[in-house]
Motif scaffolding. Structure first.
Motif, PDB file in Angstrom:
ATOM      1  N   VAL A  14       0.848  -1.185   0.000  1.00  0.00           N
ATOM      2  CA  VAL A  14       0.000   0.000   0.000  1.00  0.00           C
ATOM      3  C   VAL A  14       0.886   1.239   0.000  1.00  0.00           C
ATOM      4  O   VAL A  14       2.037   1.196   0.449  1.00  0.00           O
ATOM      5  N   ALA A  15       0.348   2.322  -0.509  1.00  0.00           N
ATOM      6  CA  ALA A  15       0.993   3.630  -0.422  1.00  0.00           C
ATOM      7  C   ALA A  15      -0.088   4.625  -0.028  1.00  0.00           C
ATOM      8  O   ALA A  15      -1.192   4.599  -0.583  1.00  0.00           O
ATOM      9  N   VAL A  16       0.216   5.464   0.943  1.00  0.00           N
ATOM     10  CA  VAL A  16      -0.807   6.394   1.440  1.00  0.00           C
ATOM     11  C   VAL A  16      -0.268   7.820   1.416  1.00  0.00           C
ATOM     12  O   VAL A  16       0.876   8.081   1.788  1.00  0.00           O
ATOM     13  N   LEU A  17      -1.119   8.730   0.949  1.00  0.00           N
ATOM     14  CA  LEU A  17      -0.788  10.152   0.872  1.00  0.00           C
ATOM     15  C   LEU A  17      -1.569  10.905   1.949  1.00  0.00           C
ATOM     16  O   LEU A  17      -2.749  11.186   1.785  1.00  0.00           O
ATOM     17  N   PRO A  18      -0.928  11.243   3.070  1.00  0.00           N
ATOM     18  CA  PRO A  18      -1.622  11.989   4.127  1.00  0.00           C
ATOM     19  C   PRO A  18      -1.699  13.479   3.766  1.00  0.00           C
ATOM     20  O   PRO A  18      -0.718  14.071   3.291  1.00  0.00           O
ATOM     21  N   TYR A  19      -2.861  14.056   4.041  1.00  0.00           N
ATOM     22  CA  TYR A  19      -3.116  15.466   3.699  1.00  0.00           C
ATOM     23  C   TYR A  19      -3.829  16.136   4.858  1.00  0.00           C
ATOM     24  O   TYR A  19      -4.706  15.540   5.493  1.00  0.00           O
ATOM     25  N   ASP A  20      -3.428  17.366   5.136  1.00  0.00           N
ATOM     26  CA  ASP A  20      -4.074  18.166   6.186  1.00  0.00           C
ATOM     27  C   ASP A  20      -4.891  19.266   5.527  1.00  0.00           C
ATOM     28  O   ASP A  20      -4.334  20.232   4.990  1.00  0.00           O
ATOM     29  N   PRO A  21      -6.230  19.159   5.521  1.00  0.00           N
ATOM     30  CA  PRO A  21      -7.065  20.172   4.880  1.00  0.00           C
ATOM     31  C   PRO A  21      -6.945  21.547   5.541  1.00  0.00           C
ATOM     32  O   PRO A  21      -7.177  22.566   4.890  1.00  0.00           O
ATOM     33  N   LEU A  63      15.036   9.860  -2.159  1.00  0.00           N
ATOM     34  CA  LEU A  63      13.805  10.204  -2.874  1.00  0.00           C
ATOM     35  C   LEU A  63      12.737  10.761  -1.948  1.00  0.00           C
ATOM     36  O   LEU A  63      12.633  10.368  -0.790  1.00  0.00           O
ATOM     37  N   ILE A  64      11.916  11.668  -2.492  1.00  0.00           N
ATOM     38  CA  ILE A  64      10.717  12.158  -1.816  1.00  0.00           C
ATOM     39  C   ILE A  64       9.584  11.208  -2.177  1.00  0.00           C
ATOM     40  O   ILE A  64       9.290  11.010  -3.361  1.00  0.00           O
ATOM     41  N   GLU A  65       8.965  10.623  -1.156  1.00  0.00           N
ATOM     42  CA  GLU A  65       7.992   9.566  -1.401  1.00  0.00           C
ATOM     43  C   GLU A  65       6.745   9.720  -0.534  1.00  0.00           C
ATOM     44  O   GLU A  65       6.741  10.466   0.445  1.00  0.00           O
ATOM     45  N   VAL A  66       5.719   8.962  -0.916  1.00  0.00           N
ATOM     46  CA  VAL A  66       4.583   8.759  -0.029  1.00  0.00           C
ATOM     47  C   VAL A  66       4.938   7.641   0.954  1.00  0.00           C
ATOM     48  O   VAL A  66       5.862   6.864   0.724  1.00  0.00           O
ATOM     49  N   ILE A  67       4.219   7.568   2.036  1.00  0.00           N
ATOM     50  CA  ILE A  67       4.374   6.489   3.009  1.00  0.00           C
ATOM     51  C   ILE A  67       3.897   5.190   2.358  1.00  0.00           C
ATOM     52  O   ILE A  67       2.867   5.166   1.683  1.00  0.00           O
ATOM     53  N   ARG A  81      -0.296   1.493  10.176  1.00  0.00           N
ATOM     54  CA  ARG A  81       0.966   1.049  10.780  1.00  0.00           C
ATOM     55  C   ARG A  81       2.154   1.790  10.188  1.00  0.00           C
ATOM     56  O   ARG A  81       3.032   2.280  10.903  1.00  0.00           O
ATOM     57  N   GLU A  82       2.180   1.877   8.867  1.00  0.00           N
ATOM     58  CA  GLU A  82       3.307   2.527   8.210  1.00  0.00           C
ATOM     59  C   GLU A  82       3.341   4.035   8.473  1.00  0.00           C
ATOM     60  O   GLU A  82       4.415   4.628   8.577  1.00  0.00           O
ATOM     61  N   ALA A  83       2.175   4.658   8.592  1.00  0.00           N
ATOM     62  CA  ALA A  83       2.135   6.093   8.893  1.00  0.00           C
ATOM     63  C   ALA A  83       2.782   6.384  10.239  1.00  0.00           C
ATOM     64  O   ALA A  83       3.507   7.373  10.404  1.00  0.00           O
ATOM     65  N   GLU A  84       2.543   5.492  11.192  1.00  0.00           N
ATOM     66  CA  GLU A  84       3.145   5.663  12.510  1.00  0.00           C
ATOM     67  C   GLU A  84       4.637   5.349  12.487  1.00  0.00           C
ATOM     68  O   GLU A  84       5.451   6.092  13.056  1.00  0.00           O
ATOM     69  N   GLU A  85       5.014   4.252  11.795  1.00  0.00           N
ATOM     70  CA  GLU A  85       6.418   3.839  11.774  1.00  0.00           C
ATOM     71  C   GLU A  85       7.297   4.795  10.978  1.00  0.00           C
ATOM     72  O   GLU A  85       8.432   5.091  11.380  1.00  0.00           O
ATOM     73  N   GLU A  86       6.800   5.263   9.838  1.00  0.00           N
ATOM     74  CA  GLU A  86       7.637   6.050   8.936  1.00  0.00           C
ATOM     75  C   GLU A  86       7.536   7.553   9.144  1.00  0.00           C
ATOM     76  O   GLU A  86       8.450   8.287   8.762  1.00  0.00           O
TER      77      GLU A  86
END
Length: 208
Positions: free
Chosen positions: A57-64, A88-92, A108-113
């Motif tokens: 999975v790859a997730v793009l977090p965004y703050d509105p 590299l600049i990447e998504v989580i 899980r990855e958002a917290e770890e990375e």
């Protein structure tokens, strides 16, 4: 448009042999197979070495509220062959382990990375990373988060991760897409999907 697009499916392939070649951090398998031909009949035996690393999975977090993305930076040794800068600049992103859901991996990855907590999570799309050489499919998600909590260096020691977190303004991310500063597939696809669907995405998030 050809009327014959999509005329074949998985039933039109005969797997003759699947031979393990290497098992380490990743796995290599050799496939021997035949397939139906567009002109009719069957191919000769085709042999291909395939890289099997699971699916991700790859997730793009965004703050509105701040109109910022949370992106990460890390070294990618595979980029050295064609890039002067393999950081590299990447998504989580992360591999889906057995028993995990796609949403589980995103959180899980958002917290770890990145040390952040995801709020709303929306499935965007999925794609085959490079189907000529690997079985991997990547699932892209969008998520909301509090970007003001994103900072520092993260990653798991036992995975040799050294990850720096960035808060990136929308306009900067768009500029990086256009000038090639961001040049890896998952991040390009995630950001392009966001900008294509931003209006509907933000409306849906606001209604939850």
């Amino acid at each position: 448009m050809s009327k014959k697009i999509g005329m074949f499916n998985s039933n039109d392939i005969k797997i003759e042999a699947k031979t393990p070649l290497y098992q380490g951090f990743f796995k290599m398998v050799r496939y021997d197979f035949k397939h139906k031909l567009f002109a009719g009949g069957w191919s000769d035996t085709v042999r291909r070495e395939i890289f099997e690393r699971g699916h991700a999975v790859a997730v793009l977090p965004y703050d509105p509220d701040t109109q910022e993305f949370v992106l990460i930076e890390q070294i990618r040794i595979g980029a050295m062959a064609t890039s002067d800068n393999p950081w590299l600049i990447e998504v989580i992103a992360g591999i889906i382990d057995e028993g995990e859901t796609e949403a589980d991996v995103c959180c899980r990855e958002a917290e770890e990375e990145a040390g952040i907590v995801l709020r709303q999570l929306s499935k965007a799309t999925s794609y085959l990373a490079s189907p000529g050489g690997t079985t991997e499919r990547i699932h892209i998600f969008m998520a909301t988060t509090d970007a003001t909590t994103a900072s520092g260096i993260h990653g798991l020691d036992h995975e040799s991760e050294d990850i720096r977190v960035h808060r990136v303004a929308e306009k900067d991310a768009l500029e990086w897409l256009e000038n090639g500063r961001i040049d890896n597939a998952a991040t390009i696809i995630a950001l392009q999907w966001f900008f294509m669907h931003k209006k509907v995405l933000l409306k849906n998030w606001s209604q939850v």
